[in-house]
Scaffold this motif. Structure first.
Motif, short mmCIF file in Angstrom:
data_model
loop_
_atom_site.label_atom_id
_atom_site.label_comp_id
_atom_site.label_asym_id
_atom_site.label_seq_id
_atom_site.Cartn_x
_atom_site.Cartn_y
_atom_site.Cartn_z
N GLU A 1 52.65 26.11 48.41
CA GLU A 1 52.70 27.42 47.39
C GLU A 1 52.13 27.30 45.96
O GLU A 1 51.60 28.12 45.40
CB GLU A 1 54.42 27.69 47.14
CG GLU A 1 55.06 28.08 48.60
CD GLU A 1 56.57 28.01 48.51
OE1 GLU A 1 57.11 28.92 49.36
OE2 GLU A 1 57.05 27.09 47.61
N LYS A 2 52.18 25.87 45.51
CA LYS A 2 51.51 25.83 44.30
C LYS A 2 50.03 25.74 44.47
O LYS A 2 49.26 26.36 43.45
CB LYS A 2 51.83 24.14 43.73
CG LYS A 2 53.16 24.46 43.32
CD LYS A 2 53.59 22.88 42.84
CE LYS A 2 55.13 22.61 42.49
NZ LYS A 2 55.54 21.19 42.02
N ALA A 3 49.35 25.39 45.69
CA ALA A 3 48.16 25.47 46.00
C ALA A 3 47.77 27.08 45.97
O ALA A 3 46.51 27.31 45.47
CB ALA A 3 47.59 24.77 47.18
N ALA A 4 48.47 27.77 46.60
CA ALA A 4 48.40 29.34 46.86
C ALA A 4 48.34 29.91 45.39
O ALA A 4 47.54 30.97 45.06
CB ALA A 4 49.16 29.88 47.86
N PHE A 5 49.31 29.41 44.46
CA PHE A 5 49.34 29.89 43.07
C PHE A 5 48.11 29.76 42.29
O PHE A 5 47.51 30.45 41.48
CB PHE A 5 50.50 29.43 42.28
CG PHE A 5 50.85 30.24 41.09
CD1 PHE A 5 51.23 31.34 40.89
CD2 PHE A 5 50.56 29.59 39.88
CE1 PHE A 5 51.46 32.13 39.67
CE2 PHE A 5 50.48 29.72 38.62
CZ PHE A 5 51.15 31.42 38.58
N LYS A 6 47.57 28.33 42.65
CA LYS A 6 46.14 28.00 41.96
C LYS A 6 45.19 28.99 42.42
O LYS A 6 44.15 29.26 41.54
CB LYS A 6 45.88 26.50 42.15
CG LYS A 6 44.50 26.10 41.58
CD LYS A 6 44.23 24.50 41.32
CE LYS A 6 43.10 24.53 40.77
NZ LYS A 6 41.97 25.40 40.48
N MET A 7 45.33 29.27 43.62
CA MET A 7 44.07 30.16 44.02
C MET A 7 44.19 31.60 43.65
O MET A 7 43.05 32.08 43.06
CB MET A 7 44.18 30.30 45.58
CG MET A 7 43.08 31.11 46.19
SD MET A 7 42.97 30.88 48.52
CE MET A 7 44.71 31.72 48.63
N LEU A 8 45.45 31.92 43.22
CA LEU A 8 45.72 33.22 42.71
C LEU A 8 45.00 33.20 41.26
O LEU A 8 44.36 34.23 40.79
CB LEU A 8 46.96 33.40 42.62
CG LEU A 8 47.65 34.68 41.76
CD1 LEU A 8 46.80 36.01 42.18
CD2 LEU A 8 49.12 34.89 41.76
N THR A 9 45.42 32.16 40.66
CA THR A 9 44.90 31.93 39.08
C THR A 9 43.42 32.03 39.12
O THR A 9 42.76 32.59 38.12
CB THR A 9 45.53 30.95 38.39
OG1 THR A 9 45.17 29.63 38.98
CG2 THR A 9 46.96 31.04 38.31
N ASP A 10 42.71 31.20 40.05
CA ASP A 10 41.34 31.39 40.24
C ASP A 10 40.83 32.63 40.33
O ASP A 10 39.76 32.88 39.75
CB ASP A 10 40.94 30.16 41.30
CG ASP A 10 41.06 28.74 40.83
OD1 ASP A 10 41.75 28.44 39.55
OD2 ASP A 10 41.19 27.99 41.67
N THR A 11 41.33 33.36 41.19
CA THR A 11 40.94 34.61 41.67
C THR A 11 41.22 35.65 40.52
O THR A 11 40.03 36.47 40.13
CB THR A 11 41.85 35.24 42.69
OG1 THR A 11 41.70 34.29 43.75
CG2 THR A 11 41.30 36.66 42.92
N LEU A 12 42.07 35.42 39.45
CA LEU A 12 42.14 36.13 38.14
C LEU A 12 41.07 35.65 37.36
O LEU A 12 40.37 36.79 36.66
CB LEU A 12 43.61 35.93 37.52
CG LEU A 12 44.68 36.72 38.33
CD1 LEU A 12 46.12 36.13 37.75
CD2 LEU A 12 44.63 38.15 38.57
N ARG A 13 40.87 34.69 37.07
CA ARG A 13 39.64 34.14 36.24
C ARG A 13 38.49 34.58 36.68
O ARG A 13 37.59 35.05 35.64
CB ARG A 13 39.67 32.66 36.44
CG ARG A 13 40.71 31.98 35.57
CD ARG A 13 40.29 30.62 35.21
NE ARG A 13 41.47 29.86 34.70
CZ ARG A 13 42.08 29.05 35.37
NH1 ARG A 13 41.85 28.68 36.75
NH2 ARG A 13 43.35 28.43 35.00
N ILE A 14 38.11 34.92 37.99
CA ILE A 14 36.86 35.47 38.57
C ILE A 14 36.59 36.80 38.41
O ILE A 14 35.66 37.34 37.73
CB ILE A 14 36.65 35.32 40.11
CG1 ILE A 14 36.45 33.68 40.35
CG2 ILE A 14 35.64 36.10 40.70
CD1 ILE A 14 36.60 33.24 41.75
N ILE A 15 37.79 37.65 38.23
CA ILE A 15 37.84 39.23 38.34
C ILE A 15 37.65 39.48 36.83
O ILE A 15 37.07 40.14 36.08
CB ILE A 15 39.25 39.76 38.71
CG1 ILE A 15 39.21 39.56 40.44
CG2 ILE A 15 39.42 40.96 38.22
CD1 ILE A 15 40.45 40.10 40.87
N ASN A 16 38.35 38.49 35.89
CA ASN A 16 38.15 38.88 34.43
C ASN A 16 36.95 38.35 33.73
O ASN A 16 36.50 38.56 32.82
CB ASN A 16 39.53 38.07 33.67
CG ASN A 16 40.57 39.12 33.73
OD1 ASN A 16 40.56 40.13 33.86
ND2 ASN A 16 41.91 38.77 33.43
#
Length: 96
Positions: A81-96
């Motif tokens: 779950e922590k790895a999935a959350f990190k993937m989410l934060t990485d995705t947000l960085r790419i979009i912004n």
């Protein structure tokens, strides 16, 4: 990203009106394709859960702290779950 509450958390907005929570949820829906699966509101605090990767995250709103994202199980999140959350934060960085 912060961990002062004992779990990874991304603060998206400091203290704000609840209307900004709904704007943020719409943005996440359109930009990342998130579908919220469990929507709870207790007093003025809002928790909306969603699946991302192998985990469940939560978009939460508290009038005193603002809008943030974190694993749905907070400090009890599994490694996956922590790895999935990190993937989410990485995705947000790419979009912004």
């Amino acid at each position: 990203m912060q961990t002062k509450n004992g779990y990874p958390e991304v603060v998206l907005a400091a203290q704000c009106e609840s209307s900004y929570f709904y704007t943020t949820a719409d943005w996440l829906r359109h930009e990342i394709g998130i579908s919220f699966c469990n929507k709870e509101k207790q007093d003025n605090v809002i928790y909306w859960q969603f699946y991302f990767g192998a985990g469940i995250a939560v978009l939460k709103y508290d009038p005193s702290t603002g809008i943030s994202l974190c694993p749905a199980r907070f400090g009890n999140a599994t490694i996956e779950e922590k790895a999935a959350f990190k993937m989410l934060t990485d995705t947000l960085r790419i979009i912004n």
